[in-house]
Design a protein around this motif. Structure first.
Motif, mmCIF file in Angstrom:
data_model
loop_
_atom_site.group_PDB
_atom_site.id
_atom_site.type_symbol
_atom_site.label_atom_id
_atom_site.label_comp_id
_atom_site.label_asym_id
_atom_site.label_seq_id
_atom_site.Cartn_x
_atom_site.Cartn_y
_atom_site.Cartn_z
ATOM 1 N N LEU A 1 0.691 -1.146 -0.027
ATOM 2 C CA LEU A 1 0.059 0.058 0.165
ATOM 3 C C LEU A 1 0.969 1.105 -0.193
ATOM 4 O O LEU A 1 0.550 2.232 -0.425
ATOM 5 C CB LEU A 1 -0.930 0.010 1.191
ATOM 6 N N ALA A 2 2.125 1.260 0.677
ATOM 7 C CA ALA A 2 2.830 2.418 0.478
ATOM 8 C C ALA A 2 3.380 2.595 -0.878
ATOM 9 O O ALA A 2 3.483 3.809 -1.295
ATOM 10 C CB ALA A 2 4.343 2.158 1.525
ATOM 11 N N ARG A 3 3.897 1.361 -1.465
ATOM 12 C CA ARG A 3 4.112 1.646 -3.006
ATOM 13 C C ARG A 3 2.966 2.269 -3.899
ATOM 14 O O ARG A 3 3.138 3.034 -4.783
ATOM 15 C CB ARG A 3 4.581 0.384 -3.705
ATOM 16 N N LEU A 4 1.641 1.701 -3.438
ATOM 17 C CA LEU A 4 0.494 2.185 -4.004
ATOM 18 C C LEU A 4 0.314 3.635 -3.951
ATOM 19 O O LEU A 4 -0.053 4.398 -4.957
ATOM 20 C CB LEU A 4 -0.620 1.407 -3.645
ATOM 21 N N ALA A 5 0.624 4.084 -2.859
ATOM 22 C CA ALA A 5 0.508 5.623 -2.471
ATOM 23 C C ALA A 5 1.791 6.234 -3.254
ATOM 24 O O ALA A 5 1.718 7.745 -3.318
ATOM 25 C CB ALA A 5 0.632 5.674 -1.306
ATOM 26 N N GLY A 6 2.772 5.778 -3.790
ATOM 27 C CA GLY A 6 3.698 6.272 -4.677
ATOM 28 C C GLY A 6 5.090 6.488 -3.747
ATOM 29 O O GLY A 6 6.120 7.328 -4.119
ATOM 30 N N ALA A 7 5.122 5.566 -2.628
ATOM 31 C CA ALA A 7 6.491 5.581 -1.871
ATOM 32 C C ALA A 7 7.547 5.156 -2.629
ATOM 33 O O ALA A 7 7.457 4.327 -3.595
ATOM 34 C CB ALA A 7 6.508 4.873 -0.587
ATOM 35 N N ARG A 8 8.930 5.456 -2.384
ATOM 36 C CA ARG A 8 9.970 4.933 -2.807
ATOM 37 C C ARG A 8 10.332 3.614 -2.411
ATOM 38 O O ARG A 8 9.880 3.256 -1.274
ATOM 39 C CB ARG A 8 11.080 5.918 -2.674
ATOM 40 N N TRP A 9 11.050 3.101 -2.988
ATOM 41 C CA TRP A 9 11.438 1.556 -2.590
ATOM 42 C C TRP A 9 11.813 1.574 -1.253
ATOM 43 O O TRP A 9 11.371 0.736 -0.050
ATOM 44 C CB TRP A 9 12.323 0.984 -3.580
ATOM 45 N N THR A 10 12.852 2.405 -0.812
ATOM 46 C CA THR A 10 13.307 2.440 0.597
ATOM 47 C C THR A 10 12.414 3.013 1.535
ATOM 48 O O THR A 10 12.054 2.280 2.692
ATOM 49 C CB THR A 10 14.525 3.468 0.399
ATOM 50 N N SER A 11 11.570 3.850 1.164
ATOM 51 C CA SER A 11 10.548 4.110 2.275
ATOM 52 C C SER A 11 9.314 3.074 2.613
ATOM 53 O O SER A 11 8.959 2.825 3.724
ATOM 54 C CB SER A 11 9.675 5.318 1.543
ATOM 55 N N ALA A 12 8.913 2.400 1.275
ATOM 56 C CA ALA A 12 8.111 1.170 1.410
ATOM 57 C C ALA A 12 8.592 0.184 2.303
ATOM 58 O O ALA A 12 8.090 -0.657 2.930
ATOM 59 C CB ALA A 12 7.555 0.895 0.333
ATOM 60 N N GLY A 13 9.812 -0.166 1.839
ATOM 61 C CA GLY A 13 10.451 -1.192 2.780
ATOM 62 C C GLY A 13 10.778 -0.859 3.994
ATOM 63 O O GLY A 13 10.422 -1.793 4.834
ATOM 64 N N VAL A 14 11.191 0.315 4.549
ATOM 65 C CA VAL A 14 11.183 0.580 6.170
ATOM 66 C C VAL A 14 9.907 0.500 6.643
ATOM 67 O O VAL A 14 9.659 -0.062 7.659
ATOM 68 C CB VAL A 14 11.686 1.952 6.140
ATOM 69 N N GLY A 15 8.543 0.928 5.966
ATOM 70 C CA GLY A 15 7.253 0.917 6.360
ATOM 71 C C GLY A 15 6.957 -0.785 6.539
ATOM 72 O O GLY A 15 6.369 -0.977 7.789
ATOM 73 N N GLY A 16 7.593 -1.369 5.604
ATOM 74 C CA GLY A 16 7.051 -2.856 5.814
ATOM 75 C C GLY A 16 7.911 -3.597 6.761
ATOM 76 O O GLY A 16 7.280 -4.435 7.412
ATOM 77 N N CYS A 17 8.975 -3.069 7.134
ATOM 78 C CA CYS A 17 9.722 -3.998 7.958
ATOM 79 C C CYS A 17 9.544 -3.509 9.584
ATOM 80 O O CYS A 17 9.725 -4.325 10.140
ATOM 81 C CB CYS A 17 11.276 -3.451 7.932
ATOM 82 N N VAL A 18 8.776 -2.467 9.563
ATOM 83 C CA VAL A 18 8.522 -1.946 11.130
ATOM 84 C C VAL A 18 7.145 -2.379 11.496
ATOM 85 O O VAL A 18 6.456 -2.158 12.397
ATOM 86 C CB VAL A 18 8.964 -0.742 11.441
ATOM 87 N N ALA A 19 6.423 -2.666 10.431
ATOM 88 C CA ALA A 19 4.598 -2.854 10.461
ATOM 89 C C ALA A 19 4.520 -3.896 11.642
ATOM 90 O O ALA A 19 3.270 -3.570 12.438
ATOM 91 C CB ALA A 19 4.196 -3.278 8.965
ATOM 92 N N TRP A 20 5.055 -4.905 11.605
ATOM 93 C CA TRP A 20 5.178 -5.774 12.781
ATOM 94 C C TRP A 20 4.883 -5.328 14.056
ATOM 95 O O TRP A 20 4.344 -5.716 15.077
ATOM 96 C CB TRP A 20 5.753 -6.977 12.700
ATOM 97 N N LEU A 21 5.607 -4.060 14.290
ATOM 98 C CA LEU A 21 5.840 -3.560 15.755
ATOM 99 C C LEU A 21 4.729 -2.914 16.237
ATOM 100 O O LEU A 21 4.707 -2.746 17.262
ATOM 101 C CB LEU A 21 7.021 -2.317 15.669
ATOM 102 N N THR A 22 3.672 -2.330 15.132
ATOM 103 C CA THR A 22 2.599 -1.816 15.519
ATOM 104 C C THR A 22 1.674 -2.718 16.474
ATOM 105 O O THR A 22 0.808 -2.003 17.413
ATOM 106 C CB THR A 22 1.694 -1.668 14.388
ATOM 107 N N SER A 23 1.740 -4.025 16.258
ATOM 108 C CA SER A 23 1.021 -4.735 17.174
ATOM 109 C C SER A 23 1.626 -4.946 18.494
ATOM 110 O O SER A 23 0.728 -5.179 19.523
ATOM 111 C CB SER A 23 0.904 -6.204 16.695
ATOM 112 N N ILE A 24 2.945 -4.682 18.682
ATOM 113 C CA ILE A 24 3.410 -4.752 19.992
ATOM 114 C C ILE A 24 3.222 -3.131 20.730
ATOM 115 O O ILE A 24 3.193 -3.173 21.941
ATOM 116 C CB ILE A 24 4.884 -5.018 19.973
ATOM 117 N N ASN A 25 3.476 -2.100 19.903
ATOM 118 C CA ASN A 25 3.290 -0.973 20.467
ATOM 119 C C ASN A 25 2.499 -0.078 19.417
ATOM 120 O O ASN A 25 2.865 0.421 18.354
ATOM 121 C CB ASN A 25 4.797 -0.104 20.588
#
Length: 596
Positions: free
Chosen positions: A463-487
């Motif tokens: 969804l980040a890429r769908l919004a036009g994010a760069r690969w690095t931005s979308a990758g960082v968002g994807g890597c930390v997405a699981w943390l949302t469930s913890i915090n």
């Protein structure tokens, strides 16, 4: 968020400069209330400066807005500010307020803020000092947004939507979206639980037919994913595709064609390898059928309900054409202004406090200081502030402490989204804790965590890429997405936006660009959307929002999709539930042992 710029703001008047002013006695303050989009107010300001001959002309501006008015370049938003959590939403609130003023300016054919510009120009011609007496817009918007309740924020967004389009469009859009999502979720997840799963299969139960449908469904999803993320943009589509086909949609369609073709080939030839099995396609077929039928049913119901909702919105909002009958000069009349302020307080009491009451006190503090230093001051402020400022100037002892109306304000209320976030956190931690207490093998726990990490990451990244994010931005968002469930306070969208800002600067001037796009009624919708995505601020908002939405969707779907897929590793869903119950029993036994 900062909007300070390169232009030099006027220095505050020096109370001891060359004995220009007798500081042995108080000066005076005359408050002139203006309408920011009124030519008559501009004339009134010029006449008042010429008549009063004040030592100082105080204007309802802060340094950042003054610099922008004088042509200075606004500063970019700082990356670290994004991690404070509400910066993007504050930009959104600022855009809403700016859009309303911009629409009024267009209607009455005058630039918003022309009264303040006239005051500064008149002061310079008269040789008067200029004092910027308003609070920093960054602080005001932050306190305004944090002061709003969840309901007030929804009302504000709805008000902006009503300003952009007609009530029927809003009703139909809202009904269609809610109906589609509700129908989809009901058919896929709830219907099987209540014995209605077969109803949405339309009698298609043969394995071969379900595999074919599954190939279509999986191929479409996988192909769209590949097309959006990996295929190059097809630039010719922008030139020859017309209104509905552009580079993004063209590569998506190509990806879908590849995905569907490949999936059908696997099913027809019986080529199944590893996890790609006949059972996978058959299950996908069941999900696909229920999804499509449920979505279409929900869409039909939603559109019908949305049409009725649009009619209701139209009745509640009144005749939009009545705005043409507004006499802008009445906006400086005391009774009219009081009525408007009271209406705003009813709409948003907390918002009125931040935008009006606190600023009245802040401006009055600065005017009182100038008066105590012996200056004769002409204060040019919006008509809505005049009564409050004059009341404080008449009774300075009622002024609240300056520190209470400056600085950022924290939101102490729990929003529904925060409550859901904390519930997800408790569920996530409790789920793994109970499995560990049940003695489940470490291998299964690692598989479960890896699946959680990948499932959240893929949705957030896509969804980040769908919004036009760069690969690095979308990758960082994807890597930390699981943390949302913890915090739940660590939203992946903030991190994606943080990285995006390194390459795509954003500042408040983007708001003016957005206002021009939204206010252009002749621009085709598809072109307007493309143009809005080319504005860094709008793209940033969409990247942050869609990254968070992707993680939220993954969190909701995980128990229904991934757990059902992993459960056979320990004996099925029933065995998994039994392990959770066993873990709870072991936890209670341990707790009893500690207490006795």
């Amino acid at each position: 968020m900062s909007n300070a710029g390169d232009a030099d703001a006027p220095d505050p008047p020096d109370p001891v400069a060359a004995g220009e002013t007798d500081t042995s006695q108080d000066g005076s303050v005359t408050v002139l209330g203006t309408a920011h989009v009124s030519q008559a107010s501009v004339d009134d300001v010029r006449d008042a400066v010429a008549e009063e001959q004040p030592d100082v002309v105080a204007v309802e501006l802060d340094e950042g807005r003054y610099n922008q008015m004088q042509g200075g370049a606004p500063d970019d938003i700082e990356s670290q500010d994004l991690l404070s959590g509400n910066t993007v939403f504050q930009f959104l609130a600022y855009w809403m307020l700016s859009y309303v003023q911009s629409r009024l300016g267009d209607q009455f054919d005058i630039e918003p803020g022309a009264d303040m510009r006239a005051a500064i120009d008149a002061a310079e011609r008269n040789g008067s000092g200029v004092s910027l007496v308003d609070r920093d817009i960054q602080v005001t918007i932050q306190r305004f947004w944090n002061g709003l309740s969840f309901t007030e924020k929804l009302k504000m967004v709805g008000g902006l939507a009503l300003g952009i389009t007609d009530p029927r469009t809003i009703g139909l859009t809202f009904g269609a979206v809610i109906g589609l999502l509700t129908g989809l979720l009901f058919a896929v997840f709830i219907a099987p639980m209540v014995g209605l799963g077969d109803f949405f299969l339309l009698g298609i139960t043969e394995s071969a037919a379900l595999q074919t449908v599954g190939a279509l469904g999986l191929g479409t999803i996988a192909g769209a994913f590949v097309g959006l993320l990996f295929l190059p943009s097809i630039r010719a589509a922008d030139r020859y595709g017309g209104e509905f086909i552009n580079g993004v949609s063209a590569r998506t369609l190509v990806g879908i064609a590849i995905g569907v073709g490949g999936s059908l080939a696997l099913v027809e030839t019986g080529t199944f390898v590893g996890p790609i099995s006949a059972t996978l396609f058959e299950n996908a077929g069941s999900y696909s059928l229920r999804s499509v039928i449920g979505a279409l049913t929900g869409l039909g119901v939603g559109i019908s309900a949305g049409a009725l909702l649009g009619i209701l919105f139209g009745l509640l909002s009144g005749d939009v054409e009545e705005v043409d009958e507004i006499d802008i000069e009445e906006m400086t009349d005391g009774d009219v202004v009081s009525a408007m302020m009271e209406e705003f307080r009813q709409f948003s009491p907390r918002g009125a406090n931040a935008l009006i009451d606190e600023r009245d006190a802040y401006i009055a503090h600065n005017l009182q200081t100038l008066r105590e230093h012996g200056y004769d001051v002409l204060a040019v402020v919006g008509a809505g502030h005049r009564a409050g400022i004059e009341r404080y100037l008449e009774h300075p002892d009622e002024l609240p402490p300056m520190e209470s109306i400056t600085g950022t304000a924290s939101s102490r209320r729990f929003s529904p989204l925060k409550i859901l976030g904390y519930l997800a956190m408790v569920s996530f931690v409790g789920f793994f804790f109970l499995l560990m207490m049940a003695g489940v093998q470490d291998t299964f726990l690692l598989q479960l965590f890896a699946a959680w990490f990948l499932f959240n990451g893929i949705f957030a990244f896509t969804l980040a890429r769908l919004a036009g994010a760069r690969w690095t931005s979308a990758g960082v968002g994807g890597c930390v997405a699981w943390l949302t469930s913890i915090n739940p306070l660590l939203a992946p969208g903030w991190f994606a936006g943080y990285v995006e800002l390194k390459h795509r600067p954003v500042n408040v001037r983007d708001i003016q660009t957005l206002n021009e796009i939204v206010g252009d009624a002749d621009r085709p919708i598809s072109e307007a959307i493309d143009d809005m995505f080319n504005v860094p601020l709008f793209r940033l908002i969409m990247i942050v929002a869609l990254t968070n939405i992707g993680s939220l969707i993954a969190t909701i779907l995980f128990p229904f999709v991934v757990l059902e897929w992993l459960a056979p590793g320990i004996g099925g869903v029933d065995a998994l539930l039994a392990e959770l119950l066993h873990g709870a029993e072991n936890s209670l036994e341990l707790l009893r042992g500690l207490l006795t």
